[in-house]
Write an enzyme that holds these catalytic residues in place. Structure first.
Site, PDB file in Angstrom:
ATOM      1  CG  ASN A 209      -0.153  -0.160   2.496  1.00  0.00           C
ATOM      2  OD1 ASN A 209       0.682   0.667   2.799  1.00  0.00           O
ATOM      3  ND2 ASN A 209      -0.405  -1.234   3.251  1.00  0.00           N
ATOM      4  CE  LYS A 288       2.632 -16.462  -3.847  1.00  0.00           C
ATOM      5  NZ  LYS A 288       3.227 -16.255  -2.560  1.00  0.00           N
ATOM      6  CG  PHE A 323      -3.030   5.426  13.024  1.00  0.00           C
ATOM      7  CD1 PHE A 323      -2.303   5.156  14.174  1.00  0.00           C
ATOM      8  CD2 PHE A 323      -2.888   6.675  12.425  1.00  0.00           C
ATOM      9  CE1 PHE A 323      -1.439   6.110  14.716  1.00  0.00           C
ATOM     10  CE2 PHE A 323      -2.036   7.631  12.950  1.00  0.00           C
ATOM     11  CZ  PHE A 323      -1.313   7.348  14.097  1.00  0.00           C
ATOM     12  CE  LYS A 337      -8.650  -0.527  12.711  1.00  0.00           C
ATOM     13  NZ  LYS A 337      -7.858   0.111  11.649  1.00  0.00           N
TER      14      LYS A 337
END
Ligand SMILES: Cc1cc2nc3c(=O)[nH]c(=O)nc-3n(C[C@H](O)[C@H](O)[C@H](O)COP(=O)(O)O)c2cc1C
Length: 398
Positions: A209, A288, A323, A337
């Site tokens: 990311n 995979k 976070f 969360k």
């Protein structure tokens, strides 16, 4: 970072004295009021005018100078000082300081100082390794002074070995550590995770990311500067790791999970600022990925839930901060969360807001706890880190 602080910069008669000018300049740029003190012998290596021009103050070296303004200069300077750094420190000055000899302005002033003292030995390797010098350095440590380990390398005298003065950019970190912040985290153990993780698809490609690691690194650094003992578990980033922090490099989410699980039990505060890749390829490397007609199909599975583990295994008194990066319903999703993962605090950012999120130097966050919701304005990540820590300490108190 040193605004309002007075730093005494001692310069002694070593060849590395030329580097002290850069250190003076960095200290001034960091906001410090810098007062340079030189030994008489240091003047053979660099002119006091250099320091006077850089610091805007007279560079002092004569204890009995009659050209002063009323106060006893060495005592006045010592009282004003928040930190002393002697760079370079000759074998001679180290020997004098180790035995309380105060026969010039620098040694007399240092003896009169109560503030933190940083000594940067720099000399020929044989002089440095001489048991007399080593014993003297040990005495300085015993008296509570911070001794900076000299670097190895090619020395001006032609020898190669220990004795080189480290670069001013790393020396200023010692000054920050000694006096930039009050030590309100002294004795606390903090674990911070930062950066992205990478999940290999095949030997060439990986899933990751956009996390730069900046937020987590800033938090780790500020905790260290405030006196905490900090462990930083970090994925691969382009950042220089903060000094005085125990850095544990990892690559995959599994590596990070294992590194955190191993260390979490002993921590007082855990801050998960890493952006862990949520998914990884399911099977062993060869199986995979399916490729055909320009298409690639990868079967994915979820990676280990690090926050979930930490929330479920929280020890008494331990503080857990996570976070959340949201693009919509930031407050609602973050509160869900917070509860689900048993967090004490969640730092939420809306990735659609300008100046917030992954690769920027700034962030715009809202701090959310069971009974609190505090929206912070746009700030540099190091300032945001300070506000997060202030909030954590306040919540830990109550
Ligand atoms: C060219 C030259 C380079 C020197 N470099 C160093 C040095 O890097 N470290 C050191 O401890 N002494 C060094 N010395 C020796 C010191 O200058 C000498 O011990 C002096 O008395 C130190 O005075 P001070 O400690 O009052 O500044 C050097 C001497 C010369 C002539």
């Amino acid at each position: 970072m040193l605004k309002g602080k007075t730093v005494l910069l001692g310069i002694t008669g070593g060849i590395a004295a030329y580097k002290s000018a850069s250190l003076a300049s960095l200290l001034v740029k960091a906001g410090a009021n810098v007062r340079a003190l030189m030994t008489e012998n240091a003047k053979n290596f660099i002119n006091p005018i250099t320091f006077e021009a850089l610091t805007g103050h007279k560079c002092v070296s004569d204890t009995f100078d009659r050209n002063f303004e009323f106060q006893v200069e060495h005592v006045a300077l010592a009282k004003e000082a928040d930190a002393v750094i002697i760079a370079p420190a000759t074998a001679n000055v180290i020997a004098k300081l180790a035995h309380g000899i105060a026969d010039d302005m620098l040694t007399t002033t240092v003896l009169a100082c109560r503030c933190p003292k940083i000594i940067v030995p720099a000399m020929n390797t044989a002089m440095y390794e001489n048991p007399v010098t080593q014993d003297n350095i040990e005495w300085l440590r015993h008296y509570g002074m911070e001794i900076v380990r000299p670097a190895n390398g090619h020395l001006a005298c032609g020898d190669t070995g220990a004795g080189k003065m480290p670069e001013p950019e790393s020396l200023i970190e010692y000054v920050y550590k000694s006096s930039a912040f009050p030590k309100d985290m002294e004795g606390m153990k903090v674990l911070v995770t930062a950066g992205p993780t990478q999940e290999g698809i095949d030997p060439v490609r990986y899933i990751t990311n956009h996390s730069s690691g900046k937020m987590g690194y800033s938090i780790a650094r500020v905790c260290m500067l405030r006196g905490a003992s900090v462990t930083l578990v970090t994925g691969k980033t382009a950042l220089k790791p903060p000094m005085f922090v125990d850095v544990v490099p990892v690559v995959t989410a599994k590596d990070m999970y294992e590194a955190v699980v191993l260390r979490s039990g002993e921590m007082d505060i855990i801050i998960k600022a890493a952006a862990v890749a949520d998914y990884r390829p399911r099977y062993a490397a060869e199986e995979k990925v399916k490729k055909s007609d320009g298409q690639m199909t990868i079967e994915l599975e979820r990676t280990d839930d690090i926050l979930g583990y930490l929330g479920a295994h929280k020890k008494a008194g331990q503080f857990l901060c996570g976070f959340s990066m949201e693009t919509e319903n930031m407050i609602e999703n973050s509160r869900i969360k917070l509860e689900k993962k048993h967090l004490d605090l969640i730092v939420a950012n809306n990735l659609k807001v300008q100046g917030a999120g992954f690769e920027t130097d700034t962030n715009v966050v809202t701090l959310i706890g069971t009974d609190i919701q505090e929206e912070l304005p746009i700030m540099e990540k190091e300032k945001v880190a300070g506000c997060i820590i202030d909030r954590i300490l306040k919540m830990k108190e109550t």
